[in-house]
Design a protein around this motif. Structure first.
Motif, mmCIF file in Angstrom:
data_model
loop_
_atom_site.group_PDB
_atom_site.id
_atom_site.type_symbol
_atom_site.label_atom_id
_atom_site.label_comp_id
_atom_site.label_asym_id
_atom_site.label_seq_id
_atom_site.Cartn_x
_atom_site.Cartn_y
_atom_site.Cartn_z
ATOM 1 N N ILE A 118 19.059 42.062 48.123
ATOM 2 C CA ILE A 118 18.361 43.387 47.827
ATOM 3 C C ILE A 118 18.450 43.457 46.138
ATOM 4 C CG2 ILE A 118 18.318 45.800 47.891
ATOM 5 C CD1 ILE A 118 16.793 44.355 50.138
ATOM 6 N N ALA A 119 17.272 43.740 45.342
ATOM 7 C CA ALA A 119 17.383 44.221 44.074
ATOM 8 C C ALA A 119 18.039 42.915 43.270
ATOM 9 C CB ALA A 119 18.262 45.207 43.687
ATOM 10 N N MET A 120 17.712 41.679 43.780
ATOM 11 C CA MET A 120 18.149 40.568 43.096
ATOM 12 C C MET A 120 16.944 39.472 42.770
ATOM 13 S SD MET A 120 20.714 37.732 44.517
ATOM 14 C CE MET A 120 20.862 36.244 43.876
ATOM 15 N N THR A 121 17.051 39.083 41.674
ATOM 16 C CA THR A 121 16.080 37.764 41.170
ATOM 17 C C THR A 121 16.717 36.612 40.808
ATOM 18 O OG1 THR A 121 15.715 38.376 38.640
ATOM 19 C CG2 THR A 121 14.342 39.567 40.359
ATOM 20 N N LYS A 122 16.207 35.539 41.125
ATOM 21 C CA LYS A 122 16.601 34.169 40.666
ATOM 22 C C LYS A 122 15.595 33.204 40.201
ATOM 23 C CE LYS A 122 19.898 30.822 42.858
ATOM 24 N NZ LYS A 122 20.851 30.764 41.597
ATOM 25 N N GLU A 123 16.118 32.166 39.324
ATOM 26 C CA GLU A 123 14.944 31.204 38.609
ATOM 27 C C GLU A 123 15.653 29.995 39.653
ATOM 28 O OE1 GLU A 123 14.698 29.421 34.741
ATOM 29 O OE2 GLU A 123 12.957 30.931 34.931
ATOM 30 N N VAL A 124 14.740 28.977 39.914
ATOM 31 C CA VAL A 124 15.063 28.032 40.537
ATOM 32 C C VAL A 124 14.163 26.623 39.875
ATOM 33 C CG1 VAL A 124 15.209 26.468 42.703
ATOM 34 C CG2 VAL A 124 15.785 29.027 42.735
ATOM 35 N N ASN A 125 14.928 25.727 39.643
ATOM 36 C CA ASN A 125 14.274 24.610 38.985
ATOM 37 C C ASN A 125 13.932 23.534 40.142
ATOM 38 O OD1 ASN A 125 14.538 25.139 36.119
ATOM 39 N ND2 ASN A 125 16.784 24.384 36.386
ATOM 40 N N SER A 130 9.395 21.732 37.492
ATOM 41 C CA SER A 130 8.679 22.876 37.635
ATOM 42 C C SER A 130 9.704 24.220 37.812
ATOM 43 C CB SER A 130 7.496 23.284 37.987
ATOM 44 O OG SER A 130 7.497 23.086 39.527
ATOM 45 N N LYS A 131 9.463 25.401 37.609
ATOM 46 C CA LYS A 131 10.172 26.423 37.869
ATOM 47 C C LYS A 131 9.505 27.394 38.902
ATOM 48 C CE LYS A 131 12.543 26.390 33.382
ATOM 49 N NZ LYS A 131 13.252 26.850 32.401
ATOM 50 N N VAL A 132 10.440 28.174 39.569
ATOM 51 C CA VAL A 132 9.940 29.317 40.297
ATOM 52 C C VAL A 132 11.162 30.415 40.056
ATOM 53 C CG1 VAL A 132 10.872 28.132 42.493
ATOM 54 C CG2 VAL A 132 9.422 30.183 42.781
ATOM 55 N N LEU A 133 10.324 31.777 39.818
ATOM 56 C CA LEU A 133 11.192 32.828 39.906
ATOM 57 C C LEU A 133 11.290 33.511 41.192
ATOM 58 C CD1 LEU A 133 13.232 34.566 38.081
ATOM 59 C CD2 LEU A 133 11.011 35.835 37.374
ATOM 60 N N LEU A 134 12.395 33.830 42.009
ATOM 61 C CA LEU A 134 12.417 34.362 43.002
ATOM 62 C C LEU A 134 12.450 36.085 43.111
ATOM 63 C CD1 LEU A 134 14.333 32.112 45.446
ATOM 64 C CD2 LEU A 134 11.839 32.073 44.789
ATOM 65 N N ASN A 135 11.651 36.872 43.234
ATOM 66 C CA ASN A 135 11.621 38.060 43.516
ATOM 67 C C ASN A 135 12.927 38.613 44.329
ATOM 68 O OD1 ASN A 135 11.339 41.050 42.884
ATOM 69 N ND2 ASN A 135 9.398 40.903 43.125
ATOM 70 N N THR A 139 12.822 34.183 50.572
ATOM 71 C CA THR A 139 13.525 33.039 50.899
ATOM 72 C C THR A 139 12.553 31.843 50.522
ATOM 73 O OG1 THR A 139 14.376 33.971 52.755
ATOM 74 C CG2 THR A 139 14.214 31.777 52.948
ATOM 75 N N LEU A 140 13.180 30.908 49.842
ATOM 76 C CA LEU A 140 12.511 29.678 49.152
ATOM 77 C C LEU A 140 13.132 28.562 49.952
ATOM 78 C CD1 LEU A 140 10.910 27.998 47.050
ATOM 79 C CD2 LEU A 140 12.983 27.956 45.881
ATOM 80 N N LYS A 141 12.336 27.711 50.430
ATOM 81 C CA LYS A 141 12.792 26.323 50.938
ATOM 82 C C LYS A 141 12.127 25.425 50.367
ATOM 83 C CE LYS A 141 12.979 23.509 55.208
ATOM 84 N NZ LYS A 141 12.736 23.425 56.604
ATOM 85 N N TYR A 142 12.571 24.234 49.788
ATOM 86 C CA TYR A 142 11.717 23.087 49.284
ATOM 87 C C TYR A 142 12.486 21.844 49.713
ATOM 88 C CZ TYR A 142 15.530 22.841 45.439
ATOM 89 O OH TYR A 142 16.655 22.727 45.083
ATOM 90 N N LYS A 143 11.474 21.026 49.895
ATOM 91 C CA LYS A 143 12.000 19.675 50.375
ATOM 92 C C LYS A 143 10.968 18.604 49.768
ATOM 93 C CE LYS A 143 12.324 16.664 54.663
ATOM 94 N NZ LYS A 143 12.168 16.681 55.698
ATOM 95 N N GLY A 144 11.514 17.609 48.674
ATOM 96 C CA GLY A 144 10.742 16.963 47.935
ATOM 97 C C GLY A 144 9.663 17.794 47.085
ATOM 98 N N ALA A 153 7.249 35.135 44.978
ATOM 99 C CA ALA A 153 7.594 34.174 44.077
ATOM 100 C C ALA A 153 6.570 34.048 42.718
ATOM 101 C CB ALA A 153 8.271 32.835 44.662
ATOM 102 N N TYR A 154 7.172 33.654 41.848
ATOM 103 C CA TYR A 154 6.266 33.409 40.461
ATOM 104 C C TYR A 154 6.710 31.915 40.304
ATOM 105 C CZ TYR A 154 3.803 33.242 36.017
ATOM 106 O OH TYR A 154 3.238 33.080 35.035
ATOM 107 N N PHE A 155 5.517 30.970 40.131
ATOM 108 C CA PHE A 155 5.785 29.541 39.785
ATOM 109 C C PHE A 155 5.011 29.343 38.619
ATOM 110 C CE2 PHE A 155 6.796 27.540 44.086
ATOM 111 C CZ PHE A 155 6.634 28.820 44.796
#
Length: 312
Positions: A118-125, A130-135, A139-144, A153-155
């Protein structure tokens, strides 16, 4: 195992050694400094272990030392080789190998899941660079080169064969910046720049592929399936640390307060839900937003205990 026989891999997975490397345990520091003084020939191994642990710490989404060792076993087995890690000392070349592993270049078949609170954002490489900013509350899941999103999320950045899955939609990314929203059976895909192709059962039966141009947004919910054109800067203002509302229905403002900040919203008047609100506030200060709504609607908003908001 006798500590005199420790390999670099053994040092990396030893809790006491890792506590020394993190400078989080004074007893561990004293023990290993004494051990190193008694075994000066092990300086190279200790330095290599420190370097590898540092790489792991910098890449917080990478594998743990234990996972890395397990992956190396599988990698060697697949190539028909015996595990080499315990047969000779790791050299500086091992640091390069680990860096490749932690960035997903060699082992991008391992899925990673990240959740924001809650009330948290996070940037993931992402593995493609590329980058994705999570609001908040996402929940983000990535595989390859595949990504799954639930939340918002903002890509951005140069995407390479990236495919994003959300709520029955598949978004093929062609070097672009875009926003995805997927909450409570409502899905929105907004293209800010570049190109995306959207397919999936969630859009329309036999609809084929939709090619979005900058400023276009797809919206799907239980009763509506539509494409519209909006101002991306307003819609994605959260990525710049602000919430901006322009003639936004109050029920949408309330949804953000619930989903992103953990409020519980109650409506005594359904008519108020469709009232329009314009204003802005910092992303981390909802008190300003609540005060503005209260001012505009003559104190028809009451904040109660337990993070509850009542619209009268």
């Amino acid at each position: 195992m006798d500590q005199e026989q420790y390999t670099v891999a053994d040092l990396m997975t030893n809790p006491s050694f890792r506590a020394w490397a993190d400078q989080s345990d004074e007893k561990a520091r004293a023990h290993w400094e004494q051990w190193l003084a008694a075994h000066p020939d092990r300086h190279d191994d200790v330095n290599t272990a420190f370097t590898l642990l540092s790489l792991l710490k910098e890449n917080e989404n990478g594998p743990s030392p234990e996972d890395m060792l397990e992956m190396q076993d599988r990698f060697d087995t697949a190539l028909g080789r015996q595990r080499r890690m315990l047969l000779y000392r790791w050299t500086a070349a091992a640091a390069s190998l680990l860096l490749l592993i932690t960035t997903g270049i060699l082992f991008n078949n391992r899925s990673t899941t990240i959740h924001t609170g809650i009330a948290m954002t996070k940037e993931v490489n992402l593995p493609d660079g590329s980058k994705v900013l999570l609001n908040a509350n996402t929940t983000l899941k990535y595989k390859g080169h595949e990504v799954w999103i639930e939340g918002e999320a903002y890509f951005s950045g140069e995407h390479h064969d990236l495919k994003v899955h959300t709520g029955g939609l598949d978004v093929a990314v062609l070097g672009t910046a875009f926003n995805i929203y997927n909450r409570k059976q409502q899905i929105e895909v907004l293209l800010e720049s570049g190109k995306v192709n959207v397919t999936g059962a969630g859009w329309a039966k036999n609809a084929g592929t939709l090619h979005l141009t900058p400023g276009e947004m797809i919206h799907l919910d239980a009763t509506n399936k539509m494409m519209t054109r909006i101002n991306p800067e307003t819609f994605t203002s959260w990525k710049n640390g602000r919430l901006i509302f322009k003639n936004t229905p109050l029920y949408k403002v309330a949804a953000i307060l619930e989903e992103n900040y953990g409020f519980h919203v109650r409506w005594k008047s359904t008519k108020l839900q469709m009232e329009r609100f314009s204003g802005s506030c910092p992303l981390d200060n909802t008190d300003i937003l609540l005060a503005a709504i209260r001012s505009v609607y003559n104190d028809q908003l009451i904040v109660q205990a337990n993070h509850t908001i009542v619209f009268e």
